[in-house]
Design a protein around this motif. Structure first.
Motif, mmCIF file in Angstrom:
data_model
loop_
_atom_site.group_PDB
_atom_site.id
_atom_site.type_symbol
_atom_site.label_atom_id
_atom_site.label_comp_id
_atom_site.label_asym_id
_atom_site.label_seq_id
_atom_site.Cartn_x
_atom_site.Cartn_y
_atom_site.Cartn_z
ATOM 1 N N LEU A 9 0.846 -1.188 0.000
ATOM 2 C CA LEU A 9 0.000 0.000 0.000
ATOM 3 C C LEU A 9 0.880 1.236 0.000
ATOM 4 O O LEU A 9 1.882 1.305 0.709
ATOM 5 C CB LEU A 9 -0.919 0.037 1.229
ATOM 6 C CG LEU A 9 -2.015 -1.030 1.337
ATOM 7 C CD1 LEU A 9 -2.968 -0.658 2.470
ATOM 8 C CD2 LEU A 9 -2.776 -1.207 0.047
ATOM 9 N N GLY A 13 -2.919 4.959 0.877
ATOM 10 C CA GLY A 13 -3.772 3.799 1.079
ATOM 11 C C GLY A 13 -4.116 3.036 -0.187
ATOM 12 O O GLY A 13 -4.830 2.028 -0.131
ATOM 13 N N LEU A 27 -5.501 -4.604 -1.714
ATOM 14 C CA LEU A 27 -4.622 -4.969 -0.611
ATOM 15 C C LEU A 27 -3.426 -5.767 -1.130
ATOM 16 O O LEU A 27 -3.515 -6.414 -2.183
ATOM 17 C CB LEU A 27 -5.385 -5.805 0.422
ATOM 18 C CG LEU A 27 -6.545 -5.111 1.130
ATOM 19 C CD1 LEU A 27 -7.315 -6.109 1.990
ATOM 20 C CD2 LEU A 27 -6.043 -3.952 1.975
ATOM 21 N N LEU A 69 -9.755 2.732 3.785
ATOM 22 C CA LEU A 69 -9.301 1.404 4.201
ATOM 23 C C LEU A 69 -10.375 0.550 4.875
ATOM 24 O O LEU A 69 -10.061 -0.343 5.654
ATOM 25 C CB LEU A 69 -8.105 1.555 5.150
ATOM 26 C CG LEU A 69 -6.841 2.160 4.516
ATOM 27 C CD1 LEU A 69 -5.831 2.542 5.589
ATOM 28 C CD2 LEU A 69 -6.219 1.167 3.538
ATOM 29 N N VAL A 77 -4.954 -2.862 9.264
ATOM 30 C CA VAL A 77 -4.819 -1.400 9.226
ATOM 31 C C VAL A 77 -3.861 -0.932 10.314
ATOM 32 O O VAL A 77 -2.993 -0.080 10.079
ATOM 33 C CB VAL A 77 -6.188 -0.719 9.375
ATOM 34 C CG1 VAL A 77 -6.027 0.798 9.462
ATOM 35 C CG2 VAL A 77 -7.095 -1.083 8.199
ATOM 36 N N TRP A 392 -10.081 4.210 9.462
ATOM 37 C CA TRP A 392 -10.352 3.807 8.076
ATOM 38 C C TRP A 392 -9.734 4.744 7.039
ATOM 39 O O TRP A 392 -9.984 4.606 5.848
ATOM 40 C CB TRP A 392 -11.852 3.657 7.804
ATOM 41 C CG TRP A 392 -12.511 2.613 8.653
ATOM 42 C CD1 TRP A 392 -12.052 1.371 8.950
ATOM 43 C CD2 TRP A 392 -13.776 2.730 9.312
ATOM 44 N NE1 TRP A 392 -12.941 0.697 9.747
ATOM 45 C CE2 TRP A 392 -14.017 1.515 9.992
ATOM 46 C CE3 TRP A 392 -14.735 3.746 9.392
ATOM 47 C CZ2 TRP A 392 -15.161 1.279 10.730
ATOM 48 C CZ3 TRP A 392 -15.886 3.516 10.132
ATOM 49 C CH2 TRP A 392 -16.089 2.297 10.799
ATOM 50 N N ALA A 394 -6.030 6.832 5.551
ATOM 51 C CA ALA A 394 -4.590 6.617 5.459
ATOM 52 C C ALA A 394 -3.824 7.536 6.403
ATOM 53 O O ALA A 394 -2.599 7.461 6.469
ATOM 54 C CB ALA A 394 -4.125 6.847 4.020
#
Length: 408
Positions: A9, A13, A27, A69, A77, A392, A394
């Motif tokens: 990543l 993200g 991912l 994310l 994460v 959620w 970046a």
């Protein structure tokens, strides 16, 4: 169609394949195909999903640009965000101890910036779509505090009153102890009739305060935030930590790092997020570039009981960092700069290293740069606490403990 394997990543993200080719909402380890448009893959189809992929908890995730994310499990994460900081440090040859990530819960964001636009039938309010100027409605957002979600209908009414058909409003809504604090930019110029309409909206909707282009046009009650039980009323649009949870973790870290210090200098102090709780145990000198935020900090200190002396100073620390003679009496320093970091101030700290230093950062890249300068000057990087209060996303925040080598 182009088929690629996602290797990692990127900082925003997005999945990154060899090339580099950027593929959002993917991912590491996933094999995907899509249409290559420059360096980005579009119309993506997942051929081989990662075992870390989950169903996004929010139905708006694919269209809304607020989160990046939600398609990854929480442990992934957390590990990725620690990895972002670790790799930034490795660039400068640094390593340290990482504490377990602290992640803010869902529905806990206490402020949000909504985009609002007038339409033929009324108004559209939401977040901008992913890589787009299109406004996406978010009635079931899983990120925002329920009080902040009320800002959607508020922004609709403000758009009807004060937005042109050519541009969208930016409506910043913050939950406070006294009600919602709303600050609007991008609207029509203020005149007498608009002021009257906005005052009526503020009263009808029960807002604590309504500001238009940073000018307060109506206030039913001063918006109040509490830093460790100490009340402050910030100016419109002032910086505040995104969640109460994130603020508590960062404050706890700063208090631990500065424990035992009798004199502390708080640089980029804002409205007193750290200065005021710290004043329960130490004398504090707070420095901040915004006169309005310093005024809020000073007012909060003067109206609180049982605090030690807090002095304050309005100063542009990028152009006029504190000099060694101004720092030599400090037993601890707090640095909480914006994303650009604090290289000018770090250069002065390096000349007379105070015994303890707490660095709070929202940008691992500039933090790592400044950390290298601090370590070269004689500091030891003791540990880092990564704080995921922008769940959620970046975005990565952290608190770091530095100790001057001569006291280790």
């Amino acid at each position: 169609m182009t088929e690629v394997l996602i290797k990692r990543l990127g900082l925003q993200g997005d999945g990154v394949a060899d090339g580099p080719i950027y593929v959002p909402l993917t991912l590491p380890g996933e094999r995907v195909e899509g249409t290559l448009d420059g360096a980005q893959l579009t119309d993506v189809k997942i051929l081989q999903p990662s075992s870390r992929r989950i169903a996004p908890p929010c139905r708006h995730f694919k269209s809304c640009g607020g989160c990046q994310l939600q398609h990854a499990d929480d442990d992934f994460v957390a590990d990725w965000k620690v990895g972002v900081v670790r790799r930034a440090l490795e660039t400068y040859g640094l390593e340290t101890v990482f504490r377990a990530v602290e992640t803010s819960p869902s529905n806990s964001r206490r402020r949000a910036g909504f985009a609002a636009r007038r339409t033929k039938k009324g108004a559209m309010v939401g977040f901008h779509g992913r890589a787009s100027d299109t406004i996406v409605a978010i009635p079931d957002c899983q990120l925002l505090d329920p009080e902040v979600m009320k800002g959607i209908s508020i922004a609709e009414q403000l758009a009807l009153v004060g937005a042109s058909r050519k541009a969208s409003l930016s409506v910043l809504v913050t939950a406070t102890q006294a009600g919602l604090d709303v600050s609007v930019t991008g609207g029509k110029p203020l005149d007498g009739p608009l002021r009257q309409q906005l005052a009526m909206v503020c009263d009808q909707l029960g807002l604590a305060r309504l500001s238009w282009e940073e000018e307060v046009v109506a206030m039913r009650a001063p918006p109040v935030h509490r830093f460790d039980g100490i009340d402050i009323s910030p100016p419109p649009g002032a910086f505040l930590q995104a969640t109460a949870h994130g603020e508590a973790v960062l404050t706890r870290s700063v208090l631990e790092i500065t424990e035992g210090a009798r004199r502390v200098v708080d640089l980029f102090a804002g409205c007193g997020t750290f200065s005021l709780p710290l004043a329960r145990q130490a004398e504090v000198h707070a420095v901040e570039g915004s006169a309005q935020m310093i005024a809020a900090l000073d007012h909060g200190w003067r109206n609180a009981d049982g605090l030690k002396p807090v002095t304050s100073e309005v100063r542009d620390l990028f152009r006029r960092p504190l000099m060694p003679d101004e720092l030599q009496k400090a037993q601890a320093v707090i640095l909480d700069p914006p994303r650009a970091g604090a290289d000018a101030q770090v250069a002065e700290l390096a000349k007379v290293p105070p015994p303890r230093l707490a660095y709070v950062s929202c940008n691992p890249v500039t933090f790592a740069r400044d950390a290298q300068a601090l370590v070269k000057s004689g500091y030891h990087l003791d540990w880092i606490q990564v704080v995921d209060q922008f769940r959620w996303s970046a975005h990565v925040e952290l608190a770091a403990s530095f100790t001057a080598s001569h006291i280790r």
